[in-house]
Design an enzyme around this catalytic site. Structure first.
Site, PDB file in Angstrom:
ATOM      1  N   ILE A  63    -109.134 106.199 -32.816  1.00 28.15           N
ATOM      2  CA  ILE A  63    -108.209 106.898 -33.862  1.00 28.15           C
ATOM      3  C   ILE A  63    -108.279 108.563 -33.501  1.00 28.15           C
ATOM      4  O   ILE A  63    -107.335 108.845 -33.791  1.00 28.15           O
ATOM      5  CB  ILE A  63    -108.998 106.546 -35.317  1.00 28.15           C
ATOM      6  CG1 ILE A  63    -109.156 105.355 -35.891  1.00 28.15           C
ATOM      7  CG2 ILE A  63    -108.244 107.714 -36.399  1.00 28.15           C
ATOM      8  CD1 ILE A  63    -109.888 105.061 -36.943  1.00 28.15           C
ATOM      9  N   SER A  64    -109.321 108.974 -33.112  1.00 23.85           N
ATOM     10  CA  SER A  64    -109.550 110.295 -32.748  1.00 23.85           C
ATOM     11  C   SER A  64    -110.477 110.756 -31.877  1.00 23.85           C
ATOM     12  O   SER A  64    -111.430 110.151 -31.753  1.00 23.85           O
ATOM     13  CB  SER A  64    -109.523 111.057 -34.293  1.00 23.85           C
ATOM     14  OG  SER A  64    -110.401 112.393 -33.924  1.00 23.85           O
ATOM     15  N   GLY A  66    -112.186 114.008 -30.389  1.00 21.82           N
ATOM     16  CA  GLY A  66    -112.526 115.551 -30.508  1.00 21.82           C
ATOM     17  C   GLY A  66    -113.513 115.792 -29.597  1.00 21.82           C
ATOM     18  O   GLY A  66    -114.117 115.180 -28.627  1.00 21.82           O
ATOM     19  N   GLU A  68    -116.428 116.766 -30.603  1.00 25.89           N
ATOM     20  CA  GLU A  68    -117.872 116.639 -30.830  1.00 25.89           C
ATOM     21  C   GLU A  68    -117.877 115.061 -31.278  1.00 25.89           C
ATOM     22  O   GLU A  68    -119.107 114.449 -31.301  1.00 25.89           O
ATOM     23  CB  GLU A  68    -118.211 117.455 -32.032  1.00 25.89           C
ATOM     24  CG  GLU A  68    -118.314 118.772 -31.452  1.00 25.89           C
ATOM     25  CD  GLU A  68    -118.407 119.833 -32.810  1.00 25.89           C
ATOM     26  OE1 GLU A  68    -118.078 119.362 -34.060  1.00 25.89           O
ATOM     27  OE2 GLU A  68    -118.792 120.980 -32.592  1.00 25.89           O
ATOM     28  N   LYS A  85    -117.511 106.627 -36.398  1.00 29.27           N
ATOM     29  CA  LYS A  85    -117.436 107.748 -35.959  1.00 29.27           C
ATOM     30  C   LYS A  85    -118.745 107.846 -34.923  1.00 29.27           C
ATOM     31  O   LYS A  85    -119.922 107.786 -35.567  1.00 29.27           O
ATOM     32  CB  LYS A  85    -117.555 108.841 -37.079  1.00 29.27           C
ATOM     33  CG  LYS A  85    -117.672 110.372 -36.672  1.00 29.27           C
ATOM     34  CD  LYS A  85    -117.512 111.564 -37.611  1.00 29.27           C
ATOM     35  CE  LYS A  85    -117.162 112.794 -37.223  1.00 29.27           C
ATOM     36  NZ  LYS A  85    -116.971 113.445 -38.627  1.00 29.27           N
ATOM     37  N   ASP A 200    -116.298 122.362 -44.742  1.00 25.76           N
ATOM     38  CA  ASP A 200    -115.017 122.705 -43.852  1.00 25.76           C
ATOM     39  C   ASP A 200    -113.713 122.109 -44.277  1.00 25.76           C
ATOM     40  O   ASP A 200    -113.144 121.383 -43.797  1.00 25.76           O
ATOM     41  CB  ASP A 200    -115.717 121.876 -42.387  1.00 25.76           C
ATOM     42  CG  ASP A 200    -114.508 122.007 -41.472  1.00 25.76           C
ATOM     43  OD1 ASP A 200    -113.978 123.090 -41.581  1.00 25.76           O
ATOM     44  OD2 ASP A 200    -114.411 121.304 -40.563  1.00 25.76           O
ATOM     45  N   ASN A 205    -109.248 117.969 -43.096  1.00 24.50           N
ATOM     46  CA  ASN A 205    -109.997 117.064 -43.368  1.00 24.50           C
ATOM     47  C   ASN A 205    -109.640 116.419 -44.671  1.00 24.50           C
ATOM     48  O   ASN A 205    -110.681 115.850 -45.376  1.00 24.50           O
ATOM     49  CB  ASN A 205    -111.273 117.833 -43.679  1.00 24.50           C
ATOM     50  CG  ASN A 205    -111.886 118.023 -42.164  1.00 24.50           C
ATOM     51  OD1 ASN A 205    -111.715 117.427 -41.327  1.00 24.50           O
ATOM     52  ND2 ASN A 205    -112.687 119.429 -41.793  1.00 24.50           N
ATOM     53  N   ASP A 218    -114.722 113.901 -43.177  1.00 27.75           N
ATOM     54  CA  ASP A 218    -115.545 114.972 -42.288  1.00 27.75           C
ATOM     55  C   ASP A 218    -116.572 115.509 -43.127  1.00 27.75           C
ATOM     56  O   ASP A 218    -116.596 116.912 -43.127  1.00 27.75           O
ATOM     57  CB  ASP A 218    -114.540 115.853 -41.705  1.00 27.75           C
ATOM     58  CG  ASP A 218    -115.052 116.377 -40.399  1.00 27.75           C
ATOM     59  OD1 ASP A 218    -116.346 116.041 -40.177  1.00 27.75           O
ATOM     60  OD2 ASP A 218    -114.331 117.334 -39.678  1.00 27.75           O
TER      61      ASP A 218
HETATM   62  N1  LIG Z   1    -112.354 106.904 -42.774  1.00 29.67           N
HETATM   63  C1  LIG Z   1    -111.409 107.201 -41.915  1.00 29.67           C
HETATM   64  N2  LIG Z   1    -110.353 106.556 -41.875  1.00 29.67           N
HETATM   65  C2  LIG Z   1    -109.071 106.835 -40.991  1.00 29.67           C
HETATM   66  N3  LIG Z   1    -109.123 107.765 -40.239  1.00 29.67           N
HETATM   67  C3  LIG Z   1    -110.243 108.666 -40.209  1.00 29.67           C
HETATM   68  C4  LIG Z   1    -111.047 108.257 -41.119  1.00 29.67           C
HETATM   69  N4  LIG Z   1    -112.118 109.180 -40.607  1.00 29.67           N
HETATM   70  C5  LIG Z   1    -111.692 110.236 -39.777  1.00 29.67           C
HETATM   71  N5  LIG Z   1    -110.470 109.624 -39.429  1.00 29.67           N
HETATM   72  C6  LIG Z   1    -109.636 110.320 -38.526  1.00 29.67           C
HETATM   73  O1  LIG Z   1    -110.331 110.865 -37.342  1.00 29.67           O
HETATM   74  C7  LIG Z   1    -110.038 112.243 -37.388  1.00 29.67           C
HETATM   75  C8  LIG Z   1    -111.570 113.277 -37.005  1.00 29.67           C
HETATM   76  O2  LIG Z   1    -112.138 112.687 -37.970  1.00 29.67           O
HETATM   77  P1  LIG Z   1    -113.335 113.940 -38.471  1.00 29.67           P
HETATM   78  O3  LIG Z   1    -112.526 115.170 -39.232  1.00 29.67           O
HETATM   79  O4  LIG Z   1    -114.206 113.160 -39.349  1.00 29.67           O
HETATM   80  O5  LIG Z   1    -114.003 114.399 -37.213  1.00 29.67           O
HETATM   81  P2  LIG Z   1    -114.002 115.824 -36.753  1.00 29.67           P
HETATM   82  O6  LIG Z   1    -115.605 116.134 -36.116  1.00 29.67           O
HETATM   83  O7  LIG Z   1    -113.563 116.919 -37.472  1.00 29.67           O
HETATM   84  O8  LIG Z   1    -113.125 115.552 -35.217  1.00 29.67           O
HETATM   85  P3  LIG Z   1    -112.239 116.495 -34.706  1.00 29.67           P
HETATM   86  O9  LIG Z   1    -112.860 117.610 -34.066  1.00 29.67           O
HETATM   87  O10 LIG Z   1    -111.558 115.561 -33.937  1.00 29.67           O
HETATM   88  O11 LIG Z   1    -111.253 116.926 -35.921  1.00 29.67           O
HETATM   89  C9  LIG Z   1    -109.554 112.720 -38.650  1.00 29.67           C
HETATM   90  O12 LIG Z   1    -108.701 113.837 -38.613  1.00 29.67           O
HETATM   91  C10 LIG Z   1    -108.819 111.471 -39.026  1.00 29.67           C
HETATM   92  O13 LIG Z   1    -107.466 111.606 -38.462  1.00 29.67           O
HETATM   93 MG   LIG Z   2    -112.316 117.046 -38.937  1.00 26.26          MG
END
Ligand SMILES: Nc1ncnc2c1ncn2[C@@H]1O[C@H](COP(=O)(O)OP(=O)(O)OP(=O)(O)O)[C@@H](O)[C@H]1O
Ligand SMILES: [Mg+2]
Length: 266
Positions: A63-64, A66, A68, A85, A200, A205, A218
Site C-alpha cells: 500500500i505504501s 516509506g 520508516e 504496517k 503528527d 495522516n 499513523d
Molecule cells: N489502515 C489503513 N488502511 C488503508 N491504507 C492505510 C492504512 N494505514 C495506512 N495506510 C496507507 O499507508 C500510508 C502510510 O501509513 P502511515 O501514515 O501510517 O505510515 P508513515 O510512517 O507515515 O509512512 P510514510 O512515511 O510513508 O507516510 C498512508 O498514507 C496510507 O496511504
Molecule cells: Mg503517515
C-alpha cells in the site's frame, strides 16, 4: 547437554526457523522477493509466525512504502482485510527523531538502548494508541495485532483499493467545509474521549472514506494529554490543517477557537 551445546542448539534451531520462514514466504506470495530485500531475518520470522498463528492469511500488495515503514494490503484468516504496517529496523533516522516521544511517556518508562527493541516499542506504541482511540469510539482503523515491529489493523478501503488521504482528495469546496468540521470533531474526540493528541496531524495522516467519513491514521507519535509534547504538537497540527483547509477555500476558525473546540470542557 552442556550449556554451550544448548546455546548452539538454540541458535541452530533459530536459523532453521528463519530459513523456513524465508522458504515459506517465497512460496506463499509474489511479494517475497521484495520482502526479502527489505526485511531482516527477524522480521521475516515474525511475519512467518503471524502467518503460522493464522493472524495473517496472505499478503496481496504494497500500500505504501516509506522510509520508516512499509504497509501491505493483506487478509486475515477470518477474511478481514488488513493493513499490515512493518517498521523497518534498518531505518537510520528513526531513533533520533522519535526519542523525545517515549522519554516522558509514563506508559513506557524504560527506553531501550537496543535499536531493534526501540523499533518494536514504536510499533507497540502505535498499537496501544490505536487501541485506546478505537475503544474510546474515535474513528481510527481497528487494531488487530502487534508482534515485534509488525502491526495489523483494519484496511480502510474498498475492493482492495485504499481510500484517499485528505491530501489526495478531489472534492468541492462545500465538501471540504464539511470535512473541516468532521476533522475537528475527530481530533476533539481523540483529545476528550481517548485523552490523546495525535502528534503528527496533517492532511497526510487522515483518510477519507466513502460518505466523507474521516479517519485518523499513523498514531505512533500520539501522546497523552499533559505530555510535554502534547500542546505544541496539537497547535502545530491544527495550524497545518487550518492552512490546508483555507487553501481549499474553507472559512477556518482562528487557532484559539480551534483549540477550544478540540479541548471542549477538558
Ligand atoms: N489502515 C489503513 N488502511 C488503508 N491504507 C492505510 C492504512 N494505514 C495506512 N495506510 C496507507 O499507508 C500510508 C502510510 O501509513 P502511515 O501514515 O501510517 O505510515 P508513515 O510512517 O507515515 O509512512 P510514510 O512515511 O510513508 O507516510 C498512508 O498514507 C496510507 O496511504
Ligand atoms: Mg503517515
Amino acid at each position: 547437554m552442556s550449556y554451550d551445546e544448548e546455546i548452539e542448539e538454540r541458535l541452530r534451531r533459530r536459523e532453521l526457523r528463519a530459513e523456513r520462514a524465508q522458504r515459506y514466504l517465497r512460496k506463499r506470495s509474489e511479494l517475497d522477493e521484495v520482502m526479502e530485500e527489505v526485511f531482516d531475518r527477524v522480521t521475516l520470522m515474525t511475519i512467518y509466525d503471524l502467518m503460522n498463528d493464522r493472524l495473517i492469511e496472505d499478503f496481496y500488495g504494497v500500500i505504501s512504502s516509506g522510509k520508516e515503514s512499509r504497509i501491505y494490503y493483506a487478509r486475515g484468516c477470518d477474511g478481514v482485510e488488513l493493513a499490515v504496517k512493518i517498521y523497518l529496523v534498518t531505518s537510520a533516522e528513526f531513533k533520533h527523531n522519535r526519542m523525545a516521544y517515549v522519554v516522558d511517556d509514563p506508559r513506557f518508562k524504560r527506553v531501550p538502548t537496543d535499536f531493534r527493541k526501540f523499533i518494536n516499542l514504536w510499533a507497540q506504541r502505535e498499537f496501544k494508541n490505536l487501541e485506546e482511540a478505537y475503544e474510546a469510539g474515535v474513528a481510527v482503523p481497528r487494531p488487530r495485532f502487534v508482534r515485534r515491529n509488525v502491526l495489523g489493523m483494519d484496511f480502510l478501503g474498498r475492493d482492495g483499493a485504499r481510500y484517499p488521504l485528505l491530501s489526495e482528495l478531489e472534492a468541492e469546496q462545500e465538501e471540504f467545509a464539511e470535512l473541516y468540521e468532521k476533522t475537528l470533531n475527530v481530533v476533539a474526540a481523540l483529545y476528550q474521549k481517548a485523552g490523546l493528541v495525535h502528534g503528527d496531524l496533517s492532511q497526510f495522516n487522515i483518510i477519507v472514506a466513502d460518505g466523507l467519513e474521516v479517519y485518523l491514521i499513523d498514531l505512533a507519535q500520539a501522546v497523552k494529554r499533559g505530555h510535554p509534547i502534547a500542546e505544541p504538537s496539537l497547535i502545530h497540527g491544527l495550524e497545518t490543517l487550518a492552512r490546508f483547509f483555507a487553501k481549499k477555500g474553507v472559512e477556518v476558525d482562528d487557532l484559539d477557537t480551534m483549540l477550544n473546540r478540540v479541548r471542549g470542557g477538558v
